[in-house]
Scaffold this motif. Structure first.
Motif, PDB file in Angstrom:
ATOM      1  N   ILE A  53      25.698  59.563   3.247  1.00 54.72           N
ATOM      2  CA  ILE A  53      26.559  60.204   2.277  1.00 54.72           C
ATOM      3  C   ILE A  53      26.560  61.842   1.504  1.00 54.72           C
ATOM      4  CG2 ILE A  53      29.052  60.117   0.996  1.00 54.72           C
ATOM      5  CD1 ILE A  53      28.753  56.949   2.946  1.00 54.72           C
ATOM      6  N   THR A  54      25.599  60.820   0.586  1.00 57.44           N
ATOM      7  CA  THR A  54      25.617  63.311  -0.073  1.00 57.44           C
ATOM      8  C   THR A  54      24.979  63.408   1.338  1.00 57.44           C
ATOM      9  OG1 THR A  54      25.519  61.142  -1.454  1.00 57.44           O
ATOM     10  CG2 THR A  54      24.415  63.415  -2.131  1.00 57.44           C
ATOM     11  N   GLN A  55      23.738  63.630   1.999  1.00 59.46           N
ATOM     12  CA  GLN A  55      23.951  64.895   2.356  1.00 59.46           C
ATOM     13  C   GLN A  55      24.657  65.128   3.793  1.00 59.46           C
ATOM     14  OE1 GLN A  55      20.397  62.758   4.606  1.00 59.46           O
ATOM     15  NE2 GLN A  55      19.071  63.212   3.144  1.00 59.46           N
ATOM     16  N   VAL A  56      25.681  64.837   4.734  1.00 61.85           N
ATOM     17  CA  VAL A  56      26.283  65.006   4.702  1.00 61.85           C
ATOM     18  C   VAL A  56      27.533  65.770   3.885  1.00 61.85           C
ATOM     19  CG1 VAL A  56      28.711  64.412   6.331  1.00 61.85           C
ATOM     20  CG2 VAL A  56      26.535  63.291   6.719  1.00 61.85           C
ATOM     21  N   LEU A  57      27.929  65.471   2.819  1.00 63.11           N
ATOM     22  CA  LEU A  57      28.978  65.725   2.042  1.00 63.11           C
ATOM     23  C   LEU A  57      28.132  67.900   1.589  1.00 63.11           C
ATOM     24  CD1 LEU A  57      30.508  63.287   0.007  1.00 63.11           C
ATOM     25  CD2 LEU A  57      31.645  64.839   2.146  1.00 63.11           C
ATOM     26  N   ALA A  58      26.777  67.607   1.531  1.00 61.68           N
ATOM     27  CA  ALA A  58      26.303  68.971   0.499  1.00 61.68           C
ATOM     28  C   ALA A  58      26.357  69.724   1.737  1.00 61.68           C
ATOM     29  CB  ALA A  58      24.354  68.372   0.032  1.00 61.68           C
ATOM     30  N   ASN A  59      26.882  69.477   3.132  1.00 60.51           N
ATOM     31  CA  ASN A  59      26.710  70.448   3.811  1.00 60.51           C
ATOM     32  C   ASN A  59      27.784  70.842   4.336  1.00 60.51           C
ATOM     33  OD1 ASN A  59      23.722  70.676   4.164  1.00 60.51           O
ATOM     34  ND2 ASN A  59      23.599  68.517   5.987  1.00 60.51           N
ATOM     35  N   VAL A  60      28.986  70.285   3.905  1.00 65.61           N
ATOM     36  CA  VAL A  60      30.865  71.310   4.492  1.00 65.61           C
ATOM     37  C   VAL A  60      30.979  72.394   3.646  1.00 65.61           C
ATOM     38  CG1 VAL A  60      32.851  70.562   3.590  1.00 65.61           C
ATOM     39  CG2 VAL A  60      30.924  68.041   4.062  1.00 65.61           C
TER      40      VAL A  60
END
Length: 205
Positions: A53-60
């Motif tokens: 989740i942290t990785q996905v949000l960081a790439n938004v």
């Protein structure tokens, strides 16, 4: 308990669990599979979920400015509701109270389901489509949230197992099914598809 019987119980649990999370249960012991990777215990499973989740949000990627001056409410069932409904559905189909492996699964997957539902709201905040975004925990699996002149709504319902749906509502166009590109795979693909659909709705209104 016979191995095949244990597997059959796990499959039944998977069918009645809320469908917000892409989680698979298998094997003759408690065994979690998330994003294609198996985890032997709940601690590793939750750690992997949080990291992804942290990785996905960081790439938004954030927009230069919002596409609308309105605000958004993103509403989804609370952990307490997800847990209670999962147990109710288990008891309804199995005619017994969950114990052992079943109990552990029914206590842990709702936590992941909650996080994997919330990620869409958190992603909407990071993208900056709306001026502001409010995240709301719902006390029902079948709630209906009304929009206002200055605030659109996206909310999740699942009145029955396997019947999950997001709805979008605005003062201008009323309530409608919130449709996204379901061909996207992986958490990043699903989140991006959600954001693309949300941006289209915000612009149209």
């Amino acid at each position: 308990m016979h191995v095949n019987q244990r597997k059959d119980i796990l499959r039944k649990i998977a069918k009645i669990l809320l469908t917000t999370a892409a989680i698979i249960l298998s094997g003759c012991a408690t065994h979690y599979t998330f994003d294609g990777q198996p985890y032997k215990n709940k601690a590793d499973f939750h750690a992997a979920t949080d990291l992804k989740i942290t990785q996905v949000l960081a790439n938004v990627q954030r927009l230069n400015k919002p596409v609308t001056e309105r605000s958004l409410v993103f509403a989804f069932p609370s952990i307490a509701v997800l847990t209670a409904v999962s147990k109710e559905r288990f008891v309804k189909t199995q005619k017994v109270q969950p114990i052992g492996t079943a109990k552990e699964i029914l206590e842990n997957l709702p936590i992941a389901n909650y996080k994997l539902n919330r990620i869409y709201g958190d992603a909407a905040i990071r993208r900056g489509i709306y001026k502001t975004v409010r995240l709301i925990d719902l006390d029902s699996m079948d709630a209906s949230i009304q929009p206002s002149a200055n605030e659109d709504v996206v909310y999740f319902v699942e009145p029955e197992a396997g019947a999950s749906q997001y709805f979008y509502a605005s003062a201008k166009r009323g309530k409608q099914v919130f449709s996204i590109d379901r061909s996207q795979i992986g958490m990043s693909g699903k989140v991006n598809a959600f954001l693309d659909a949300l941006q289209v709705q915000a612009i149209q209104d």
